[in-house]
Motif scaffolding. Sequence first.
Motif, short mmCIF file in Angstrom:
data_model
loop_
_atom_site.label_atom_id
_atom_site.label_comp_id
_atom_site.label_asym_id
_atom_site.label_seq_id
_atom_site.Cartn_x
_atom_site.Cartn_y
_atom_site.Cartn_z
N LEU A 42 71.47 46.35 27.96
CA LEU A 42 72.01 46.42 29.33
C LEU A 42 72.06 47.86 29.81
N ILE A 43 72.51 48.77 28.95
CA ILE A 43 72.59 50.19 29.32
C ILE A 43 71.21 50.74 29.66
N GLU A 44 70.21 50.42 28.84
CA GLU A 44 68.86 50.91 29.11
C GLU A 44 68.32 50.34 30.43
N ASP A 45 68.60 49.07 30.68
CA ASP A 45 68.15 48.44 31.93
C ASP A 45 68.82 49.08 33.14
N LEU A 46 70.12 49.35 33.03
CA LEU A 46 70.86 49.97 34.14
C LEU A 46 70.37 51.39 34.39
N LYS A 47 70.09 52.13 33.34
CA LYS A 47 69.58 53.50 33.50
C LYS A 47 68.24 53.49 34.23
N LYS A 91 80.85 61.88 36.26
CA LYS A 91 80.72 63.15 36.99
C LYS A 91 79.45 63.15 37.84
N ARG A 92 78.34 62.63 37.27
CA ARG A 92 77.09 62.58 38.03
C ARG A 92 77.18 61.58 39.17
N PHE A 93 77.91 60.50 38.94
CA PHE A 93 78.13 59.53 40.02
C PHE A 93 78.84 60.21 41.20
N GLU A 94 79.84 61.02 40.90
CA GLU A 94 80.59 61.71 41.95
C GLU A 94 79.71 62.74 42.68
N ILE A 95 78.79 63.38 41.95
CA ILE A 95 77.86 64.32 42.57
C ILE A 95 76.92 63.58 43.53
N GLU A 96 76.43 62.43 43.09
CA GLU A 96 75.53 61.63 43.95
C GLU A 96 76.26 61.16 45.20
N LEU A 97 77.50 60.73 45.04
CA LEU A 97 78.28 60.27 46.18
C LEU A 97 78.54 61.41 47.15
N ASN A 98 78.85 62.58 46.62
CA ASN A 98 79.09 63.75 47.45
C ASN A 98 77.82 64.16 48.20
N THR A 99 76.67 64.07 47.54
CA THR A 99 75.39 64.39 48.18
C THR A 99 75.10 63.42 49.31
N TYR A 100 75.37 62.14 49.06
CA TYR A 100 75.19 61.11 50.09
C TYR A 100 76.03 61.44 51.34
N LYS A 101 77.26 61.86 51.12
CA LYS A 101 78.14 62.19 52.25
C LYS A 101 77.61 63.40 53.02
N CYS A 126 72.36 51.89 44.71
CA CYS A 126 72.35 52.95 43.69
C CYS A 126 73.75 53.20 43.14
N PHE A 127 74.73 53.28 44.04
CA PHE A 127 76.09 53.58 43.62
C PHE A 127 76.68 52.42 42.81
N ARG A 128 76.35 51.20 43.21
CA ARG A 128 76.85 50.04 42.47
C ARG A 128 76.25 50.02 41.05
N THR A 129 74.95 50.30 40.96
CA THR A 129 74.28 50.33 39.65
C THR A 129 74.83 51.46 38.78
N HIS A 130 75.03 52.62 39.41
CA HIS A 130 75.54 53.79 38.68
C HIS A 130 76.95 53.51 38.15
N ASN A 131 77.78 52.91 38.95
CA ASN A 131 79.14 52.57 38.52
C ASN A 131 79.11 51.56 37.38
N ASN A 132 78.19 50.60 37.45
CA ASN A 132 78.05 49.61 36.37
C ASN A 132 77.62 50.28 35.06
N LEU A 133 76.82 51.34 35.17
CA LEU A 133 76.39 52.07 33.98
C LEU A 133 77.58 52.77 33.31
N VAL A 134 78.45 53.36 34.13
CA VAL A 134 79.66 54.00 33.60
C VAL A 134 80.50 52.97 32.85
N LEU A 135 80.68 51.80 33.44
CA LEU A 135 81.47 50.73 32.82
C LEU A 135 80.81 50.23 31.54
N ALA A 136 79.47 50.17 31.56
CA ALA A 136 78.74 49.69 30.38
C ALA A 136 78.92 50.62 29.19
N TYR A 137 78.92 51.92 29.44
CA TYR A 137 79.17 52.88 28.35
C TYR A 137 80.58 52.69 27.78
#
Length: 262
Positions: A115-120, A225-235, A59-70
Amino acid sequence: MKELLKALKPSRQFMENFILAIIVSFLFAGIIENYKSKEGLNTLILETYKNIETEGLLCFRTHNNLVLAYTTYAGIFLTEGQELNKLILYRENIPLDYEMWLKALIDSQQNQSKLIEDLKDKMQRCYSEFYLESEELAILLGKLDKYKRILKDRRDRINITYKQQQQKLRSITKDFNMQKFIDFFRYGLKSAIFQNFLLKGEKDWIKKFDDLSEIQVILAEYEKKRFEIELNTYKKLRNLYLPTLKRKITGGFINFIFGSKE
């Protein structure tokens, strides 16, 4: 003979010890079976936790790729605007092979959009699976109430980012027909429709490409920002599960009989 039989007759003490031994054997056998049952549960708990760890990384790898894709998408729009400006300025001296370059740029933009739609879609499905398995583990460990509190905090914080994102996007122009621009290149640079566009020298289109680029930058910013929230929730979930997991999984047989009752 009577005396021999009397000698062979078990004493009361012997019978009491014999009966006690049978009872202890049955009790011990019950404990062993119960231990095996608990070991099976612990195996299920451990496998569920492993799945969560694996799913989380995906999930985190996909989410990070989405940020880069934007971010990449923003760069493509910026480049398209710059190239459109060149066409307006130098329409009398456009190289013959320039049309191929522009079509390749448009193809790149469309591929990036897909690509963005697929990653989302992949990211949303991944997080759904991740939190479903996390909830199952919370139930197995008796941590469901704390799990729900953590998830509520996550949901509230994510909703805030979407509200802030919408506020930023409202200030940017929306009346832009991307398909109209794409059609110009589908017709070709020598077509009457494209030549008419160049003669008008529509400078406002350049600004709209800058706006489109800025939109993608904003989307990348808030997706991060949402990626960081997800990572914080995981922790937080990891900190919730690990202490109990260590007691349950590493305690062994002696801990099962004498140790924690969790």
